[in-house]
Design an enzyme around this catalytic site. Structure first.
Site, mmCIF file in Angstrom:
data_model
loop_
_atom_site.group_PDB
_atom_site.id
_atom_site.type_symbol
_atom_site.label_atom_id
_atom_site.label_comp_id
_atom_site.label_asym_id
_atom_site.label_seq_id
_atom_site.Cartn_x
_atom_site.Cartn_y
_atom_site.Cartn_z
ATOM 1 N N LYS A 1 0.831 -1.198 0.000
ATOM 2 C CA LYS A 1 0.000 0.000 0.000
ATOM 3 C C LYS A 1 0.871 1.257 0.000
ATOM 4 C CE LYS A 1 -3.380 2.888 0.534
ATOM 5 N NZ LYS A 1 -4.228 3.203 -0.640
ATOM 6 N N GLY B 1 -10.725 -0.776 -12.693
ATOM 7 C CA GLY B 1 -11.506 -1.908 -13.195
ATOM 8 C C GLY B 1 -11.661 -1.866 -14.707
ATOM 9 N N CYS C 1 -1.509 9.516 -7.649
ATOM 10 C CA CYS C 1 -2.653 9.285 -6.763
ATOM 11 C C CYS C 1 -3.611 10.470 -6.887
ATOM 12 C CB CYS C 1 -2.215 9.133 -5.310
ATOM 13 S SG CYS C 1 -3.638 8.853 -4.222
ATOM 14 N N GLY D 1 -5.267 -5.540 -9.765
ATOM 15 C CA GLY D 1 -5.786 -4.785 -8.623
ATOM 16 C C GLY D 1 -7.244 -5.103 -8.421
ATOM 17 N N THR D 2 -8.102 -4.281 -9.033
ATOM 18 C CA THR D 2 -9.543 -4.464 -8.897
ATOM 19 C C THR D 2 -9.977 -5.878 -9.295
ATOM 20 O OG1 THR D 2 -9.759 -2.117 -9.357
ATOM 21 C CG2 THR D 2 -11.763 -3.421 -9.527
ATOM 22 N N GLY E 1 -7.196 7.718 0.215
ATOM 23 C CA GLY E 1 -6.412 8.814 0.782
ATOM 24 C C GLY E 1 -5.135 8.341 1.465
#
Ligand SMILES: Cc1cc2nc3c(=O)[nH]c(=O)nc-3n(C[C@H](O)[C@H](O)[C@H](O)COP(=O)(O)O)c2cc1C
Ligand code: FES
Lengths: 306, 285
Positions: free
Chosen positions: A46, A217, A130, A268-269, A73
């Protein structure tokens, strides 16, 4: 079949890489029966800042057509905690763990990199894309000069491979890649999330606490493929590998990314759809490589003919 | 950490639809059923095309037959898709997940308070404890209860005699229960489920050994937390959140806690869903 790949001076046991923010600090998915670190070339932890961060007010995640929005965040316990308490617990013999470096200033990025340099992580991903923080993040990543400054500051403190994570939220992606490569980036993650939002029509309020969030996604897959295609000519010429990502959910998606030019495949997703995705993708990759007579994954990379 | 969460393709053995857009699914998921604890949930894939599974509390669990029962209310697109599922189809479950209720001390008197689709975890607690500890269950709903109800045979102190209905399944387990609603359903207490619990506590000789357990809408949880403060009782609340990974990987499902004076965001999926009301920023006194 041997699926190991070279990547930015490292050897990865498979081309699959678990993406930052989706797999916590490396332990969570190992609680699932049938999941194996050995199926992946690396796990990216992370996003980490120097000091601990609480992250954004909920809601933080929301499902959207063919994907989801997130505005976490950068909740994380801070670099010293990760190095002292988390990294020693991870099974580094099973796979590699990479850091995902963040900061609100160039100095912070450099300091986080300096600390991780003296740790078991084998590479660092630079998150200058980000969309969910007020400072740093995509505010750096949308500007080639600032992006290059972040890369250079980190390059000065570590010899570990640096992978710059590219935002799709700007038009001059090739300029940014070039500026970062010249500043010492060894590889590129393409792409981070697209900025979006969703509305609660009963309350007439944004659904996400942060108002906007990052879209991930399958919804962003075509964007990711196009961005890889756009930078591929430059990166191939300079032998800079690409970690392709954005909506990869099955073997077909992974092969599409490989053909377009993804030297490694980021998940990821896709793991939220199916936590046991890795084995299925590896089987599909092997099957495709056999049918098309590729004896190594990297021979398939960039095999697109236009 | 041991590999204790499973991805299991569950067969839908039966689905029954009830008033208020509610439905109950009976699933064959032997691996998860063998491990599930009261308060845990399964993260259900509503469709292979959808990124986010939906966390649903486990209601009844029969490890011998490998069965799980769950209650769902149609509130959005995901649950609407689930409502359309037919007997015989299969559903991908991830589970069992989450920190269960703390029910270790069987010398306690457990007071179970469930509201709407928050009733199922209370039934899981009742099924787990059965005769091993004293307990009473208060269930509230503003739509007809999706369960068989019947007059309770157990007299409870402080409860008006007009509120005599209880849940059939709890009666069978000899667990006393009472129902509350503002819809003036026959035999139900006309008011909030927490008022019912308050009247019961007022009439009990001693409340020292009582523990409150609750799951339900936020307004109800606030009232339960206040009740816990009023009677100074340990209070465990089961929370809901939007979840992506469901296993602690994304920090998407958090709730704010205050622990030793410091604020944190804790993950509802794995640090919860059951939290001590004392640590929850929104519920602590
Ligand atoms: C819940 C969530 C949290 C994320 N957190 C981070 C992060 O901390 N650092 C980062 O570089 N990317 C983060 N990302 C972006 C992913 O690593 C990835 O680049 C993006 O989601 C696209 O890939 P995907 O569609 O396969 O998820 C996050 C994504 C999600 C969904
Ligand atoms: S849903 Fe991902 S951490 Fe809870």
């Amino acid at each position: 079949m041997n699926l190991s790949i070279p990547f930015a001076g490292l050897t990865l046991q498979t081309p699959l890489i678990l993406l930052s923010g989706c797999v916590g600090f490396g332990e969570e998915y190992t609680r699932i029966e049938g999941f194996s670190n050995q199926d992946v070339g690396a796990v990216i932890l992370k996003g980490t800042t120097l000091e601990p961060r609480m992250g954004n007010t909920p809601n933080r995640v929301y499902e959207t057509p063919s994907g989801m929005l997130n505005a976490i965040g950068l909740q994380n316990p801070g670099t010293p905690y990760v190095i002292e308490h988390i990294l020693p617990r991870l099974p580094h013999h099973e796979t590699q763990f990479w850091a995902n470096v963040n900061g609100s200033s160039i100095e912070e990025y450099a300091e986080v990199a300096r600390r991780f340099d003296d740790s078991p992580v084998t590479a660092m991903e630079i998150n200058i894309s980000c969309p969910n923080v007020k400072e740093g993040g995509v505010h750096f990543g949308n500007d080639p000069v600032m992006s290059a400054k972040v890369v250079a500051a980190m390059r000065a403190v570590t010899k570990k491979p640096l992978i710059t994570k590219i935002s799709p939220n700007n038009a001059q992606v090739v300029d940014i890649v070039q500026a970062c490569a010249e500043a010492g980036s060894d590889a590129f993650s393409v792409i981070n999330t697209l900025v979006g939002m969703a509305v609660d029509i009963e309350k007439r309020q944004p659904i996400l606490g942060n108002i906007s969030g990052g879209l991930s996604g399958p919804a962003i897959k075509p964007v990711a493929l196009w961005k890889i295609h756009q930078i591929r000519e430059y990166t191939a010429k300079h032998q800079l590998p690409i970690l392709g990502q954005g909506g990869i959910c099955n073997g077909h998606d992974a092969i599409e990314f490989a053909i377009t030019g993804a030297d490694a495949i980021g998940l990821g997703t896709g793991l939220f759809y199916d936590p046991l995705l890795c084995k299925k993708i590896l089987t599909d990759l092997e099957d495709y490589m056999q049918r098309h007579q590729f004896d190594a994954y990297q021979n398939m990379v960039g095999s697109l003919s236009c | 950490m041991s590999n204790n969460i499973h991805v299991e393709d569950a067969k839908l053995l039966a689905i029954s639809h009830h008033e208020g857009d509610q439905f109950i699914m009976r699933l064959h998921a032997p691996v998860i059923a063998a491990q599930a604890k009261a308060g845990q949930f399964v993260h259900i894939q509503v469709s292979p095309e959808r990124a986010m599974r939906r966390p649903i509390s486990i209601m009844f669990c029969d490890p011998e037959k490998g069965r799980l029962d769950i209650l769902i209310k149609k509130i959005g697109q995901g649950t609407a898709l689930l409502a359309k599922r037919q007997q015989g189809e299969s559903l991908s479950l991830l589970g069992p997940i989450g920190k269960p209720f703390d029910l270790l001390d069987t010398s306690k008197r457990y007071i179970l308070i469930g509201g709407g689709v928050g009733i199922p975890p209370m039934l899981a607690v009742a099924q787990h404890l059965k005769a091993s500890a004293r307990m009473v269950c208060f269930a509230g709903s503003e739509v007809p209860f999706p369960f068989k109800i019947r007059p309770s045979t157990v007299i409870l102190p402080g409860i008006p005699s007009t509120a005599m209905m209880g849940l059939d399944v709890l009666e069978n387990w000899k667990v006393p229960s009472r129902l509350a609603s503002q819809q003036e359903y026959f035999g139900c207490f006309n008011g909030f489920v927490t008022e019912l619990a308050d009247q019961y506590l007022s009439a009990l000789g001693t409340t020292e050994d009582c523990v409150l357990l609750a799951c339900g809408p936020e307004v109800m949880l606030h009232a339960v937390a206040k009740l816990g403060q009023k009677w100074q009782l340990p209070t465990q609340l089961s929370l809901e959140a939007h979840m992506a990974c469901g296993i602690g990987g994304c920090a998407g499902c958090v709730v704010k806690t205050v622990e030793n004076g410091k604020e944190y965001y804790r993950r509802v999926c794995v640090d919860g869903p059951v939290f001590d009301a004392q640590v929850l920023a929104a519920y602590a006194g």
